[in-house]
Write a protein that holds these residues in place. Structure first.
Motif, PDB file in Angstrom:
ATOM      1  N   ILE A  45       3.591  25.075 -26.493  1.00 10.85           N
ATOM      2  CA  ILE A  45       3.293  26.451 -26.907  1.00 10.85           C
ATOM      3  C   ILE A  45       4.215  27.379 -26.137  1.00 10.85           C
ATOM      4  CG2 ILE A  45       1.560  28.267 -27.100  1.00 10.85           C
ATOM      5  CD1 ILE A  45       0.898  25.881 -28.792  1.00 10.85           C
ATOM      6  N   PRO A  46       5.165  28.061 -26.800  1.00  8.11           N
ATOM      7  CA  PRO A  46       6.081  28.947 -26.073  1.00  8.11           C
ATOM      8  C   PRO A  46       5.334  30.058 -25.353  1.00  8.11           C
ATOM      9  CG  PRO A  46       6.271  29.279 -28.445  1.00  8.11           C
ATOM     10  CD  PRO A  46       5.422  28.066 -28.250  1.00  8.11           C
ATOM     11  N   SER A  47       5.783  30.357 -24.149  1.00  8.01           N
ATOM     12  CA  SER A  47       5.168  31.395 -23.327  1.00  8.01           C
ATOM     13  C   SER A  47       6.198  32.465 -23.011  1.00  8.01           C
ATOM     14  CB  SER A  47       4.632  30.780 -22.026  1.00  8.01           C
ATOM     15  OG  SER A  47       4.133  31.781 -21.159  1.00  8.01           O
ATOM     16  N   ILE A  48       5.852  33.712 -23.271  1.00  7.73           N
ATOM     17  CA  ILE A  48       6.747  34.846 -23.028  1.00  7.73           C
ATOM     18  C   ILE A  48       6.022  35.870 -22.166  1.00  7.73           C
ATOM     19  CG2 ILE A  48       8.016  36.764 -24.101  1.00  7.73           C
ATOM     20  CD1 ILE A  48       8.339  35.003 -26.583  1.00  7.73           C
ATOM     21  N   GLY A  49       6.691  36.363 -21.155  1.00 10.34           N
ATOM     22  CA  GLY A  49       6.078  37.363 -20.286  1.00 10.34           C
ATOM     23  C   GLY A  49       7.077  37.901 -19.291  1.00 10.34           C
ATOM     24  N   SER A  50       6.605  38.768 -18.429  1.00  8.59           N
ATOM     25  CA  SER A  50       7.467  39.369 -17.415  1.00  8.59           C
ATOM     26  C   SER A  50       7.630  38.432 -16.217  1.00  8.59           C
ATOM     27  CB  SER A  50       6.877  40.704 -16.945  1.00  8.59           C
ATOM     28  OG  SER A  50       6.869  41.652 -17.988  1.00  8.59           O
ATOM     29  N   ASP A  51       8.699  38.644 -15.467  1.00  8.96           N
ATOM     30  CA  ASP A  51       8.954  37.860 -14.265  1.00  8.96           C
ATOM     31  C   ASP A  51       8.158  38.474 -13.116  1.00  8.96           C
ATOM     32  OD1 ASP A  51       9.900  36.450 -12.109  1.00  8.96           O
ATOM     33  OD2 ASP A  51      11.997  36.515 -12.737  1.00  8.96           O
ATOM     34  N   HIS A  52       6.921  38.026 -12.973  1.00 13.35           N
ATOM     35  CA  HIS A  52       6.025  38.618 -11.974  1.00 13.35           C
ATOM     36  C   HIS A  52       6.363  38.185 -10.556  1.00 13.35           C
ATOM     37  CE1 HIS A  52       3.687  40.322 -15.185  1.00 13.35           C
ATOM     38  NE2 HIS A  52       3.509  39.140 -15.733  1.00 13.35           N
ATOM     39  N   VAL A  53       7.026  37.048 -10.400  1.00 13.91           N
ATOM     40  CA  VAL A  53       7.503  36.662  -9.076  1.00 13.91           C
ATOM     41  C   VAL A  53       8.522  37.682  -8.585  1.00 13.91           C
ATOM     42  CG1 VAL A  53       8.835  34.944  -7.801  1.00 13.91           C
ATOM     43  CG2 VAL A  53       7.021  34.208  -9.348  1.00 13.91           C
ATOM     44  N   PRO A 102     -10.836  40.104 -11.228  1.00 12.39           N
ATOM     45  CA  PRO A 102     -11.631  39.112 -10.490  1.00 12.39           C
ATOM     46  C   PRO A 102     -10.748  38.077  -9.793  1.00 12.39           C
ATOM     47  CG  PRO A 102     -12.542  39.474 -12.680  1.00 12.39           C
ATOM     48  CD  PRO A 102     -11.233  40.182 -12.645  1.00 12.39           C
ATOM     49  N   HIS A 103     -11.074  37.786  -8.553  1.00 14.05           N
ATOM     50  CA  HIS A 103     -10.270  36.846  -7.783  1.00 14.05           C
ATOM     51  C   HIS A 103     -10.385  35.425  -8.328  1.00 14.05           C
ATOM     52  CE1 HIS A 103      -8.488  34.968  -4.155  1.00 14.05           C
ATOM     53  NE2 HIS A 103      -7.921  36.134  -4.006  1.00 14.05           N
ATOM     54  N   THR A 104     -11.399  35.161  -9.141  1.00 14.35           N
ATOM     55  CA  THR A 104     -11.568  33.824  -9.721  1.00 14.35           C
ATOM     56  C   THR A 104     -10.405  33.451 -10.631  1.00 14.35           C
ATOM     57  OG1 THR A 104     -12.908  34.819 -11.492  1.00 14.35           O
ATOM     58  CG2 THR A 104     -14.082  33.865  -9.612  1.00 14.35           C
ATOM     59  N   GLN A 105      -9.671  34.453 -11.131  1.00 12.66           N
ATOM     60  CA  GLN A 105      -8.549  34.148 -12.015  1.00 12.66           C
ATOM     61  C   GLN A 105      -7.402  33.453 -11.266  1.00 12.66           C
ATOM     62  OE1 GLN A 105      -7.029  37.803 -13.604  1.00 12.66           O
ATOM     63  NE2 GLN A 105      -6.591  38.690 -11.605  1.00 12.66           N
ATOM     64  N   PHE A 106      -7.432  33.513  -9.931  1.00 14.22           N
ATOM     65  CA  PHE A 106      -6.377  32.860  -9.156  1.00 14.22           C
ATOM     66  C   PHE A 106      -6.563  31.347  -9.137  1.00 14.22           C
ATOM     67  CE2 PHE A 106      -6.083  37.145  -7.965  1.00 14.22           C
ATOM     68  CZ  PHE A 106      -4.903  37.372  -7.298  1.00 14.22           C
ATOM     69  N   LYS A 107      -7.787  30.887  -9.225  1.00 15.33           N
ATOM     70  CA  LYS A 107      -8.094  29.446  -9.216  1.00 15.33           C
ATOM     71  C   LYS A 107      -7.370  28.751  -8.073  1.00 15.33           C
ATOM     72  CE  LYS A 107      -9.163  29.036 -14.122  1.00 15.33           C
ATOM     73  NZ  LYS A 107      -8.926  28.301 -15.379  1.00 15.33           N
ATOM     74  N   GLU A 108      -7.671  29.190  -6.864  1.00 19.78           N
ATOM     75  CA  GLU A 108      -6.959  28.675  -5.701  1.00 19.78           C
ATOM     76  C   GLU A 108      -7.168  27.177  -5.495  1.00 19.78           C
ATOM     77  OE1 GLU A 108      -8.587  31.357  -2.850  1.00 19.78           O
ATOM     78  OE2 GLU A 108      -6.817  32.611  -2.849  1.00 19.78           O
ATOM     79  N   ASP A 109      -8.281  26.614  -6.014  1.00 19.88           N
ATOM     80  CA  ASP A 109      -8.530  25.194  -5.852  1.00 19.88           C
ATOM     81  C   ASP A 109      -7.883  24.377  -6.966  1.00 19.88           C
ATOM     82  OD1 ASP A 109     -10.151  26.252  -7.782  1.00 19.88           O
ATOM     83  OD2 ASP A 109     -11.843  24.913  -7.377  1.00 19.88           O
ATOM     84  N   ASP A 110      -7.142  25.055  -7.837  1.00 23.08           N
ATOM     85  CA  ASP A 110      -6.525  24.385  -8.977  1.00 23.08           C
ATOM     86  C   ASP A 110      -5.190  25.057  -9.243  1.00 23.08           C
ATOM     87  OD1 ASP A 110      -5.787  23.191 -11.314  1.00 23.08           O
ATOM     88  OD2 ASP A 110      -7.612  23.675 -12.426  1.00 23.08           O
ATOM     89  N   TYR A 124       2.448  37.878  -9.015  1.00 27.66           N
ATOM     90  CA  TYR A 124       2.950  38.982  -8.192  1.00 27.66           C
ATOM     91  C   TYR A 124       2.025  39.211  -7.006  1.00 27.66           C
ATOM     92  CZ  TYR A 124       0.286  43.373  -9.216  1.00 27.66           C
ATOM     93  OH  TYR A 124      -0.636  44.384  -9.271  1.00 27.66           O
ATOM     94  N   HIS A 125       0.716  38.976  -7.187  1.00 28.33           N
ATOM     95  CA  HIS A 125      -0.211  39.082  -6.059  1.00 28.33           C
ATOM     96  C   HIS A 125       0.068  37.994  -5.026  1.00 28.33           C
ATOM     97  CE1 HIS A 125      -2.515  41.985  -8.324  1.00 28.33           C
ATOM     98  NE2 HIS A 125      -2.755  41.123  -9.291  1.00 28.33           N
ATOM     99  N   LEU A 126       0.239  36.778  -5.503  1.00 26.77           N
ATOM    100  CA  LEU A 126       0.464  35.649  -4.601  1.00 26.77           C
ATOM    101  C   LEU A 126       1.773  35.783  -3.840  1.00 26.77           C
ATOM    102  CD1 LEU A 126      -0.685  32.772  -6.990  1.00 26.77           C
ATOM    103  CD2 LEU A 126      -1.967  33.741  -5.073  1.00 26.77           C
ATOM    104  N   VAL A 127       2.823  36.196  -4.538  1.00 25.48           N
ATOM    105  CA  VAL A 127       4.122  36.381  -3.882  1.00 25.48           C
ATOM    106  C   VAL A 127       4.055  37.511  -2.873  1.00 25.48           C
ATOM    107  CG1 VAL A 127       6.511  37.091  -4.257  1.00 25.48           C
ATOM    108  CG2 VAL A 127       5.465  35.427  -5.783  1.00 25.48           C
ATOM    109  N   LEU A 128       3.415  38.622  -3.250  1.00 19.87           N
ATOM    110  CA  LEU A 128       3.291  39.755  -2.343  1.00 19.87           C
ATOM    111  C   LEU A 128       2.542  39.354  -1.077  1.00 19.87           C
ATOM    112  CD1 LEU A 128       3.579  42.758  -1.683  1.00 19.87           C
ATOM    113  CD2 LEU A 128       1.549  43.198  -3.079  1.00 19.87           C
ATOM    114  N   GLU A 129       1.429  38.655  -1.242  1.00 20.36           N
ATOM    115  CA  GLU A 129       0.657  38.202  -0.079  1.00 20.36           C
ATOM    116  C   GLU A 129       1.496  37.285   0.812  1.00 20.36           C
ATOM    117  OE1 GLU A 129      -3.609  36.004   0.923  1.00 20.36           O
ATOM    118  OE2 GLU A 129      -2.772  35.908  -1.115  1.00 20.36           O
ATOM    119  N   HIS A 130       2.217  36.379   0.193  1.00 18.62           N
ATOM    120  CA  HIS A 130       3.046  35.420   0.934  1.00 18.62           C
ATOM    121  C   HIS A 130       4.153  36.118   1.727  1.00 18.62           C
ATOM    122  CE1 HIS A 130       5.068  31.622   1.746  1.00 18.62           C
ATOM    123  NE2 HIS A 130       6.185  32.144   1.297  1.00 18.62           N
TER     124      HIS A 130
END
Length: 359
Positions: free
Chosen positions: A147-155, A179-187, A197-203
């Motif tokens: 399934i082709p995926s198109i979006g912005s470069d959030h990194v 909601p922070h659940t959308q991050f699915k940190e355990d998966d 962009y949230h994950l990169v910013l935090e890192h």
């Protein structure tokens, strides 16, 4: 059509070519047919024409809500681009219509639509989408292999914000989002590439010792949640004060208004960065510093990919942008620790400096 052919003095096949826009017809013949159509008030039967061509000329667009400025801007631009290619759109807002996603997929299966642009969260497994065997494009998310995926470069967007805030001396950054659940940190797998962009910013902030804090504001359509989250930032004790806020255009605009109301100096005491760059960024009370998503490039890429899928020219999930320069887009198979794994078509974002951050 026979009446038109008789009045224009041409064959029935010539009228058909003019009506359907196929084949070669001389300018003189085309003018004669069009004048006859106007004279007879002839209106082509699109339903019959689409049936004969095995096409509905209709694309379904599924988004969480059209109340949000990002999705309002996206759907308006996408509808305009698709209309230029002779395609109508059916809009589904999943927050406002029960079972909308399933109903649209059913319409696609029954060939009442030619394709779907899926831009909302889905609980369906990847094999659900691949089993449809009809044109589906994932917008700003991943639905599964093929399934082709198109979006912005959030990194890229996350790094731009991090570089700006580190350079301007931010010490305590609060990010207001869903909601922070959308991050699915355990998966590792998530259907939300926007969280990158949230994950990169935090890192990036953690590497230089800048405090990072994520504040939940509820679902994307919960504007009252954003207002409550913004107020909570300003209610902090001095020893826990936030000096930079990053949020969507909604959260950033609310933050500017709250700062003005409370007499907080922006950007000296608090810097504010918006993520999206919609029309709302121009109505915040002062020019916002924004990471702007390129809506024109996003919607053009979606429309071009959809046309290729409908015509059967792209069946492997790839997206060919027709541009060999490499400047407009990037196709990636992963984004390192923040990747998902399926082939993606990423549109660069841009940082627009405003009055809400320091130089």
């Amino acid at each position: 059509m026979r009446d038109v052919a008789k009045q224009a003095g041409v064959s029935l096949s010539t009228v058909s070519l003019v009506v359907n826009g196929t084949g070669y017809v001389s300018d003189d013949m085309r003018d004669r047919v069009q004048r006859a159509m106007e004279s007879l008030h002839y209106v082509p039967n699109d339903l019959a024409r689409n049936f004969s061509q095995n096409r509905a000329n209709t694309i379904g667009i599924i988004v969480p809500t059209i109340r949000h400025p990002f999705f309002a801007t996206l759907t308006a631009d996408l509808q305009h681009v698709l209309a230029g290619k002779g395609l109508q759109t059916l809009l589904c807002s999943t927050a406002d219509a029960a079972h909308g996603e399933a109903a649209y997929v059913d319409m696609l299966r029954r060939r009442l639509m030619d394709g779907i642009v899926m831009g909302a969260h889905t609980e369906h497994a990847p094999d659900y989408w691949t089993s449809i065997h009809r044109p589906v494009i994932a917008f700003d998310r991943t639905l599964g292999e093929g399934i082709p995926s198109i979006g912005s470069d959030h990194v890229q967007g996350g790094r731009m914000i991090a570089d700006l805030l580190i350079r301007t001396g931010a010490r305590h950054v609060a990010v207001i989002g869903g909601p922070h659940t959308q991050f699915k940190e355990d998966d590792v797998r998530t259907t939300f590439p926007t969280v990158r962009y949230h994950l990169v910013l935090e890192h990036e902030l953690a590497k230089v010792g800048v405090r990072y804090e994520y504040i939940e504001a509820g679902e994307v359509m919960d504007f009252s949640g954003y207002a409550a989250a913004v107020r909570s930032v300003f209610d902090r004790a001095p020893d826990d004060a936030v000096d930079a806020v990053v949020s969507s255009d909604i959260g950033a605009a609310l933050c500017v208004r709250e700062a003005i109301r409370r007499g907080v100096n922006v950007p000296d005491d608090m810097q504010i960065v918006a993520y999206d760059g919609t029309y709302l960024a121009d109505m915040a009370g002062m020019p916002l510093t924004v990471v702007r998503q390129d809506f024109q490039a996003l919607t053009s890429s979606v429309a071009d990919c959809m046309m290729r899928l409908i015509d059967g020219k792209a069946g492997d999930g790839s997206v060919d942008d027709g541009d060999d320069s490499g400047d407009a887009v990037s196709d990636v198979s992963s984004h390192g620790a923040f990747g998902i794994g399926e082939a993606e078509h990423l549109i660069p974002v841009s940082l627009i400096a405003g009055a809400t951050t320091r130089e």
